[in-house]
Write a protein that holds these residues in place. Sequence first.
Motif, PDB file in Angstrom:
ATOM      1  N   LYS A  49      -8.849  -5.794   1.330  1.00 42.42           N
ATOM      2  CA  LYS A  49     -10.057  -6.564   1.627  1.00 42.42           C
ATOM      3  C   LYS A  49      -9.816  -8.044   1.323  1.00 42.42           C
ATOM      4  O   LYS A  49      -9.142  -8.378   0.354  1.00 42.42           O
ATOM      5  CB  LYS A  49     -11.242  -6.053   0.796  1.00 42.42           C
ATOM      6  CG  LYS A  49     -11.662  -4.640   1.167  1.00 42.42           C
ATOM      7  CD  LYS A  49     -12.875  -4.187   0.379  1.00 42.42           C
ATOM      8  CE  LYS A  49     -13.350  -2.806   0.803  1.00 42.42           C
ATOM      9  NZ  LYS A  49     -12.347  -1.767   0.621  1.00 42.42           N
ATOM     10  N   ASP A  51     -11.869 -11.651   0.731  1.00 43.52           N
ATOM     11  CA  ASP A  51     -13.146 -12.309   0.466  1.00 43.52           C
ATOM     12  C   ASP A  51     -12.827 -13.770   0.172  1.00 43.52           C
ATOM     13  O   ASP A  51     -12.508 -14.129  -0.958  1.00 43.52           O
ATOM     14  CB  ASP A  51     -13.856 -11.640  -0.712  1.00 43.52           C
ATOM     15  CG  ASP A  51     -15.213 -12.277  -1.001  1.00 43.52           C
ATOM     16  OD1 ASP A  51     -15.632 -13.164  -0.215  1.00 43.52           O
ATOM     17  OD2 ASP A  51     -15.846 -11.900  -1.990  1.00 43.52           O
ATOM     18  N   GLN A  54      -9.777 -14.466  -1.981  1.00 38.11           N
ATOM     19  CA  GLN A  54      -9.526 -13.323  -2.857  1.00 38.11           C
ATOM     20  C   GLN A  54      -9.044 -12.125  -2.044  1.00 38.11           C
ATOM     21  O   GLN A  54      -9.613 -11.798  -1.002  1.00 38.11           O
ATOM     22  CB  GLN A  54     -10.819 -12.920  -3.589  1.00 38.11           C
ATOM     23  CG  GLN A  54     -11.358 -13.980  -4.505  1.00 38.11           C
ATOM     24  CD  GLN A  54     -10.784 -13.869  -5.908  1.00 38.11           C
ATOM     25  OE1 GLN A  54      -9.729 -13.298  -6.111  1.00 38.11           O
ATOM     26  NE2 GLN A  54     -11.478 -14.418  -6.871  1.00 38.11           N
ATOM     27  N   THR A  56      -8.050  -7.924  -2.452  1.00 41.61           N
ATOM     28  CA  THR A  56      -7.994  -6.709  -3.254  1.00 41.61           C
ATOM     29  C   THR A  56      -7.381  -5.610  -2.396  1.00 41.61           C
ATOM     30  O   THR A  56      -7.561  -5.594  -1.169  1.00 41.61           O
ATOM     31  CB  THR A  56      -9.378  -6.251  -3.751  1.00 41.61           C
ATOM     32  OG1 THR A  56     -10.242  -6.086  -2.626  1.00 41.61           O
ATOM     33  CG2 THR A  56      -9.985  -7.253  -4.727  1.00 41.61           C
ATOM     34  N   TRP A  57      -6.641  -4.703  -3.039  1.00 44.13           N
ATOM     35  CA  TRP A  57      -5.985  -3.643  -2.286  1.00 44.13           C
ATOM     36  C   TRP A  57      -5.557  -2.534  -3.238  1.00 44.13           C
ATOM     37  O   TRP A  57      -5.594  -2.686  -4.449  1.00 44.13           O
ATOM     38  CB  TRP A  57      -4.768  -4.188  -1.529  1.00 44.13           C
ATOM     39  CG  TRP A  57      -3.619  -4.600  -2.412  1.00 44.13           C
ATOM     40  CD1 TRP A  57      -2.531  -3.824  -2.761  1.00 44.13           C
ATOM     41  CD2 TRP A  57      -3.424  -5.858  -3.073  1.00 44.13           C
ATOM     42  NE1 TRP A  57      -1.701  -4.537  -3.598  1.00 44.13           N
ATOM     43  CE2 TRP A  57      -2.219  -5.778  -3.800  1.00 44.13           C
ATOM     44  CE3 TRP A  57      -4.161  -7.040  -3.114  1.00 44.13           C
ATOM     45  CZ2 TRP A  57      -1.741  -6.842  -4.567  1.00 44.13           C
ATOM     46  CZ3 TRP A  57      -3.682  -8.095  -3.878  1.00 44.13           C
ATOM     47  CH2 TRP A  57      -2.482  -7.997  -4.580  1.00 44.13           C
ATOM     48  N   THR A  58      -5.142  -1.406  -2.658  1.00 42.15           N
ATOM     49  CA  THR A  58      -4.515  -0.355  -3.429  1.00 42.15           C
ATOM     50  C   THR A  58      -3.193  -0.001  -2.758  1.00 42.15           C
ATOM     51  O   THR A  58      -2.981  -0.283  -1.564  1.00 42.15           O
ATOM     52  CB  THR A  58      -5.397   0.912  -3.526  1.00 42.15           C
ATOM     53  OG1 THR A  58      -5.653   1.397  -2.209  1.00 42.15           O
ATOM     54  CG2 THR A  58      -6.713   0.618  -4.222  1.00 42.15           C
ATOM     55  N   GLU A  70      -3.750  -0.637  -8.256  1.00 41.46           N
ATOM     56  CA  GLU A  70      -4.865  -1.446  -7.760  1.00 41.46           C
ATOM     57  C   GLU A  70      -4.504  -2.909  -7.930  1.00 41.46           C
ATOM     58  O   GLU A  70      -4.238  -3.365  -9.044  1.00 41.46           O
ATOM     59  CB  GLU A  70      -6.141  -1.116  -8.538  1.00 41.46           C
ATOM     60  CG  GLU A  70      -6.592   0.317  -8.356  1.00 41.46           C
ATOM     61  CD  GLU A  70      -7.863   0.640  -9.123  1.00 41.46           C
ATOM     62  OE1 GLU A  70      -8.339  -0.236  -9.872  1.00 41.46           O
ATOM     63  OE2 GLU A  70      -8.362   1.760  -8.970  1.00 41.46           O
ATOM     64  N   SER A  72      -5.142  -7.151  -7.169  1.00 41.76           N
ATOM     65  CA  SER A  72      -6.078  -8.222  -6.837  1.00 41.76           C
ATOM     66  C   SER A  72      -5.345  -9.537  -6.985  1.00 41.76           C
ATOM     67  O   SER A  72      -4.480  -9.675  -7.853  1.00 41.76           O
ATOM     68  CB  SER A  72      -7.310  -8.185  -7.744  1.00 41.76           C
ATOM     69  OG  SER A  72      -6.933  -8.388  -9.087  1.00 41.76           O
ATOM     70  N   THR A  74      -5.531 -14.076  -5.841  1.00 45.03           N
ATOM     71  CA  THR A  74      -6.143 -15.240  -5.219  1.00 45.03           C
ATOM     72  C   THR A  74      -5.045 -16.047  -4.554  1.00 45.03           C
ATOM     73  O   THR A  74      -3.988 -16.262  -5.149  1.00 45.03           O
ATOM     74  CB  THR A  74      -6.859 -16.107  -6.273  1.00 45.03           C
ATOM     75  OG1 THR A  74      -7.840 -15.311  -6.936  1.00 45.03           O
ATOM     76  CG2 THR A  74      -7.541 -17.298  -5.627  1.00 45.03           C
ATOM     77  N   GLY A  82      -2.122 -13.117  -9.145  1.00 50.33           N
ATOM     78  CA  GLY A  82      -2.979 -11.966  -9.348  1.00 50.33           C
ATOM     79  C   GLY A  82      -2.363 -10.973 -10.298  1.00 50.33           C
ATOM     80  O   GLY A  82      -1.551 -11.313 -11.154  1.00 50.33           O
ATOM     81  N   SER A  91      -2.389  -3.642 -16.851  1.00 47.71           N
ATOM     82  CA  SER A  91      -2.363  -4.644 -15.796  1.00 47.71           C
ATOM     83  C   SER A  91      -1.076  -5.462 -15.877  1.00 47.71           C
ATOM     84  O   SER A  91      -0.665  -5.886 -16.949  1.00 47.71           O
ATOM     85  CB  SER A  91      -3.578  -5.568 -15.949  1.00 47.71           C
ATOM     86  OG  SER A  91      -3.638  -6.458 -14.879  1.00 47.71           O
TER      87      SER A  91
END
Length: 100
Positions: A49, A51, A54, A56-58, A70, A72, A74, A82, A91
């Motif tokens: 996705k 935005d 930004q 985001t993904w998996t 997962e 994320s 920028t 990210g 993370s």
Amino acid sequence: MGVAGSYDCITKTPMGDQKSVFTVEDNGDGTFTGKNAGAMGSMDVENGKIDGKQLTWTMNMTVPMPMKLEGSATVDGDTLTGSVNAGAFGSMPMSGTRQG
């Protein structure tokens, strides 16, 4: 310029720095596809996705063990910053530079 492109990335993992090429293909509808290809193989982006700047993904990792990741990030100009969340491993910071 948008977020699409290929980025030379480094992800800081418990097994050391992993280099990869992260590809973002903007579908034009707020979603993206692509892959993260490195020494341990290639993983397809799922649920990508966009935005603004930004992402985001998996991804489904298979090596060295099956795990859902997962991500994320920028995108600022040609810089991607990210992290990738690897479940029990926590993370992992990810950073990259768009290929010219």
